[in-house]
Design an enzyme around this catalytic site. Sequence first.
Site, mmCIF file in Angstrom:
data_model
loop_
_atom_site.group_PDB
_atom_site.id
_atom_site.type_symbol
_atom_site.label_atom_id
_atom_site.label_comp_id
_atom_site.label_asym_id
_atom_site.label_seq_id
_atom_site.Cartn_x
_atom_site.Cartn_y
_atom_site.Cartn_z
ATOM 1 C CB SER A 168 -0.946 -0.021 1.209
ATOM 2 O OG SER A 168 -1.887 1.029 1.119
ATOM 3 C CB THR A 169 1.387 4.031 2.396
ATOM 4 O OG1 THR A 169 -0.010 4.212 2.563
ATOM 5 C CG2 THR A 169 2.087 5.370 2.386
ATOM 6 C CG HIS A 195 -4.224 -0.992 -0.851
ATOM 7 N ND1 HIS A 195 -3.934 -0.969 0.503
ATOM 8 C CD2 HIS A 195 -4.773 -2.213 -1.086
ATOM 9 C CE1 HIS A 195 -4.295 -2.122 1.047
ATOM 10 N NE2 HIS A 195 -4.801 -2.891 0.111
ATOM 11 C CG MET A 288 -1.046 3.972 5.822
ATOM 12 S SD MET A 288 -2.047 5.464 5.537
ATOM 13 C CE MET A 288 -2.519 5.230 3.828
ATOM 14 C CG ASP A 291 -5.888 -5.644 2.393
ATOM 15 O OD1 ASP A 291 -6.654 -6.583 2.673
ATOM 16 O OD2 ASP A 291 -5.620 -5.309 1.221
#
Length: 350
Positions: A168-169, A195, A288, A291
């Site tokens: 993600s991030t 993401h 973050m 997930d």
Amino acid sequence: MIKVLVVDDSAFMRKLISDFINGESDMTVLETARNGKDALLKLEKAAYDVVTLDIEMPEMNGIDALREIMKGTPLPVLMVSSLTTEGAQQTITAMEEGAVDFIAKPSGSISLDLHHVKDEILFKIRAAAGAKVEQVTSVSTRSPMHTEDRIGTASITAEKKILAIAASTGGPKALQKVLPLLPKDFAAPIFIVQHMPPTFTKSLAERLNHISSIHIKEAEDGEIAKKGTAYIAPGGSHLKVKKMGRSLIVEVTDSAPVNGHRPSADELFLSLSDIAGYGLVGVVLTGMGYDGAQGLKEMKNKQSCIAVTESAKTSVVYGMPKVAREKANSDYSLDLNDIADFLNNQIVWE
């Protein structure tokens, strides 16, 4: 208090973003800037925790300003981009140049409906404030694995293997440090959840494919997965895998978001946990939230699986890998620069 610099050439957008931020008790806009040049001057005069940086601006655009920021004293930067193919390509470039994350404007450079992503803006500013940033190095290099990073000795013996990666991030930059180091004849198909919204994942796949030996593409529903190919979940859709005869079939679905995400790493990992006869390798990179943790746990519980999480030392945001390490009891916690060699030398070729 999180101190923010808001940079946008539109006075309306500067005010709208500033009003969102100043409405929160834990953050404030110290200053605004109308372009990249103005932003660099403001950064010389005060200390900030986060910069929101528009991409398309006169005099000095966001990409050039970002490069200057990352050359000097790096700090967390959130790019603000339009939902266009060109905007997506520029955003991927910004991720490579060191931006922590990005926010997509819903309807162009001046988005009257920016309130639709207000919560996302505030959430990402808070996450960015705690992110790790460093001066950008453009070349991915192999490094010897540090034995102290190993927290297990797990291995898989199945002849056929599957690699699945969640991020993600900070993920686009992390993927850039892993995928280009995998050889063209990599002996497993690779499934990736990053993401991102629609359009951006296609640009990410194209960029990664350009700099890698393996083939990297945005996943398409119904295609047969091949070794040496990486399939990136399309933004706005889940990616799953099913076994049909002796083949692995890619599934792209528009079912409800999971953990607030679509695509969701848990959806991918859970689908893999139902596939027998393969050795599974699950990797959770920077990001973050949580997930992927439950899905990784199921992969380990149901199949022959090695779980790898990125270390706290190198994660831009140590959220997803931390939860996955704890919940799934990951077998290895590795620095980002060690992961590609680990995959090549310790797993795929066993």
